[in-house]
Motif scaffolding. Structure first.
Motif, PDB file in Angstrom:
ATOM      1  N   PHE A  15     -11.020  -2.257   0.467  1.00 37.55           N
ATOM      2  CA  PHE A  15     -10.044  -2.767   1.415  1.00 37.55           C
ATOM      3  C   PHE A  15      -9.179  -1.619   1.901  1.00 37.55           C
ATOM      4  O   PHE A  15      -9.141  -0.554   1.296  1.00 37.55           O
ATOM      5  N   GLU A  16      -8.518  -1.837   3.018  1.00 38.60           N
ATOM      6  CA  GLU A  16      -7.669  -0.807   3.599  1.00 38.60           C
ATOM      7  C   GLU A  16      -6.213  -1.179   3.415  1.00 38.60           C
ATOM      8  O   GLU A  16      -5.851  -2.357   3.454  1.00 38.60           O
ATOM      9  N   THR A  17      -5.385  -0.159   3.207  1.00 36.65           N
ATOM     10  CA  THR A  17      -3.964  -0.381   3.032  1.00 36.65           C
ATOM     11  C   THR A  17      -3.176   0.665   3.809  1.00 36.65           C
ATOM     12  O   THR A  17      -3.619   1.803   3.956  1.00 36.65           O
ATOM     13  N   CYS A  18      -2.020   0.262   4.292  1.00 37.49           N
ATOM     14  CA  CYS A  18      -1.123   1.183   4.980  1.00 37.49           C
ATOM     15  C   CYS A  18      -0.047   1.699   4.024  1.00 37.49           C
ATOM     16  O   CYS A  18       0.761   2.535   4.411  1.00 37.49           O
ATOM     17  N   ASN A  19      -0.042   1.196   2.805  1.00 37.77           N
ATOM     18  CA  ASN A  19       0.934   1.633   1.812  1.00 37.77           C
ATOM     19  C   ASN A  19       0.504   2.965   1.216  1.00 37.77           C
ATOM     20  O   ASN A  19      -0.458   3.030   0.456  1.00 37.77           O
ATOM     21  N   MET A  20       1.209   4.021   1.606  1.00 38.03           N
ATOM     22  CA  MET A  20       0.915   5.359   1.097  1.00 38.03           C
ATOM     23  C   MET A  20       2.138   6.229   1.309  1.00 38.03           C
ATOM     24  O   MET A  20       3.039   5.870   2.068  1.00 38.03           O
ATOM     25  N   PRO A  29       4.218   9.447   2.761  1.00 40.73           N
ATOM     26  CA  PRO A  29       4.111  10.140   4.054  1.00 40.73           C
ATOM     27  C   PRO A  29       3.173  11.341   4.002  1.00 40.73           C
ATOM     28  O   PRO A  29       2.498  11.645   4.983  1.00 40.73           O
ATOM     29  N   GLN A  30       3.109  12.017   2.859  1.00 42.62           N
ATOM     30  CA  GLN A  30       2.247  13.188   2.733  1.00 42.62           C
ATOM     31  C   GLN A  30       0.764  12.826   2.808  1.00 42.62           C
ATOM     32  O   GLN A  30      -0.063  13.670   3.131  1.00 42.62           O
ATOM     33  N   GLU A  31       0.408  11.585   2.516  1.00 48.59           N
ATOM     34  CA  GLU A  31      -0.992  11.143   2.549  1.00 48.59           C
ATOM     35  C   GLU A  31      -1.452  10.754   3.950  1.00 48.59           C
ATOM     36  O   GLU A  31      -2.640  10.568   4.179  1.00 48.59           O
ATOM     37  N   ARG A  32      -0.527  10.607   4.875  1.00 45.23           N
ATOM     38  CA  ARG A  32      -0.869  10.127   6.217  1.00 45.23           C
ATOM     39  C   ARG A  32      -1.747  11.111   6.968  1.00 45.23           C
ATOM     40  O   ARG A  32      -1.490  12.300   7.002  1.00 45.23           O
ATOM     41  N   LYS A  33      -2.814  10.573   7.591  1.00 43.80           N
ATOM     42  CA  LYS A  33      -3.700  11.354   8.449  1.00 43.80           C
ATOM     43  C   LYS A  33      -3.569  10.798   9.864  1.00 43.80           C
ATOM     44  O   LYS A  33      -3.792   9.607  10.097  1.00 43.80           O
ATOM     45  N   ASN A  34      -3.207  11.661  10.792  1.00 46.51           N
ATOM     46  CA  ASN A  34      -2.913  11.264  12.160  1.00 46.51           C
ATOM     47  C   ASN A  34      -4.063  10.487  12.792  1.00 46.51           C
ATOM     48  O   ASN A  34      -5.223  10.853  12.667  1.00 46.51           O
ATOM     49  N   CYS A  35      -3.711   9.393  13.471  1.00 46.35           N
ATOM     50  CA  CYS A  35      -4.710   8.524  14.090  1.00 46.35           C
ATOM     51  C   CYS A  35      -4.415   8.334  15.581  1.00 46.35           C
ATOM     52  O   CYS A  35      -5.062   7.550  16.240  1.00 46.35           O
ATOM     53  N   GLY A  36      -3.423   9.033  16.080  1.00 45.52           N
ATOM     54  CA  GLY A  36      -3.041   8.842  17.477  1.00 45.52           C
ATOM     55  C   GLY A  36      -2.620  10.142  18.124  1.00 45.52           C
ATOM     56  O   GLY A  36      -3.135  11.201  17.802  1.00 45.52           O
ATOM     57  N   TRP A  79       3.299   8.920  12.824  1.00 45.66           N
ATOM     58  CA  TRP A  79       3.734   7.525  12.917  1.00 45.66           C
ATOM     59  C   TRP A  79       2.529   6.599  13.029  1.00 45.66           C
ATOM     60  O   TRP A  79       2.577   5.461  12.597  1.00 45.66           O
ATOM     61  N   CYS A  80       1.470   7.077  13.633  1.00 45.81           N
ATOM     62  CA  CYS A  80       0.225   6.327  13.749  1.00 45.81           C
ATOM     63  C   CYS A  80      -0.780   7.044  12.854  1.00 45.81           C
ATOM     64  O   CYS A  80      -1.115   8.202  13.097  1.00 45.81           O
ATOM     65  N   PHE A  81      -1.216   6.371  11.811  1.00 45.32           N
ATOM     66  CA  PHE A  81      -2.055   7.034  10.816  1.00 45.32           C
ATOM     67  C   PHE A  81      -3.165   6.128  10.328  1.00 45.32           C
ATOM     68  O   PHE A  81      -3.074   4.906  10.407  1.00 45.32           O
ATOM     69  N   SER A  82      -4.212   6.757   9.832  1.00 42.78           N
ATOM     70  CA  SER A  82      -5.386   6.024   9.342  1.00 42.78           C
ATOM     71  C   SER A  82      -5.060   5.299   8.039  1.00 42.78           C
ATOM     72  O   SER A  82      -4.402   5.865   7.167  1.00 42.78           O
ATOM     73  N   PRO A  83      -5.519   4.065   7.907  1.00 43.91           N
ATOM     74  CA  PRO A  83      -5.310   3.361   6.640  1.00 43.91           C
ATOM     75  C   PRO A  83      -6.131   3.996   5.529  1.00 43.91           C
ATOM     76  O   PRO A  83      -7.177   4.594   5.783  1.00 43.91           O
ATOM     77  N   ARG A  84      -5.631   3.878   4.324  1.00 44.78           N
ATOM     78  CA  ARG A  84      -6.343   4.412   3.158  1.00 44.78           C
ATOM     79  C   ARG A  84      -7.284   3.334   2.646  1.00 44.78           C
ATOM     80  O   ARG A  84      -6.919   2.171   2.531  1.00 44.78           O
ATOM     81  N   GLN A  85      -8.516   3.732   2.323  1.00 42.26           N
ATOM     82  CA  GLN A  85      -9.477   2.796   1.760  1.00 42.26           C
ATOM     83  C   GLN A  85      -9.379   2.846   0.245  1.00 42.26           C
ATOM     84  O   GLN A  85      -9.354   3.923  -0.347  1.00 42.26           O
TER      85      GLN A  85
END
Length: 77
Positions: free
Chosen positions: A25-30, A32-39, A64-70
């Motif tokens: 499943f994918e989650t947006c809970n991570m 800030p350092q884990e965020r990978k830009n998606c926009g 601000w727009c980032f890929s969800p973590r699987q």
């Protein structure tokens, strides 16, 4: 004949994908350092969500727009 082969192939691929992604499943809970830009700079929340990405504009200096973590669902008792 070709139509049946095509339909069989599509069904097989769909079932295979379902088996491979089961328990993932994918989650947006991570953090800030884990965020990978998606926009891109200036992307709106709606545009971000249309790309199936997460949006959180509360933390400056991170995407601000980032890929969800699987994550893999742990079903152990």
């Amino acid at each position: 004949m070709e139509y049946k082969v095509f339909c069989t192939l599509i069904i097989t691929l769909m079932l295979g994908y379902n088996v491979l992604t089961q328990g993932v499943f994918e989650t947006c809970n991570m953090t800030p350092q884990e965020r990978k830009n998606c926009g891109w700079s200036g992307i709106t929340e709606k545009e971000c969500q249309e790309r199936n990405c997460c949006f959180d504009s509360n933390i400056r200096g991170y995407p601000w727009c980032f890929s969800p973590r699987q994550e893999i669902e742990d079903n152990e008792c």
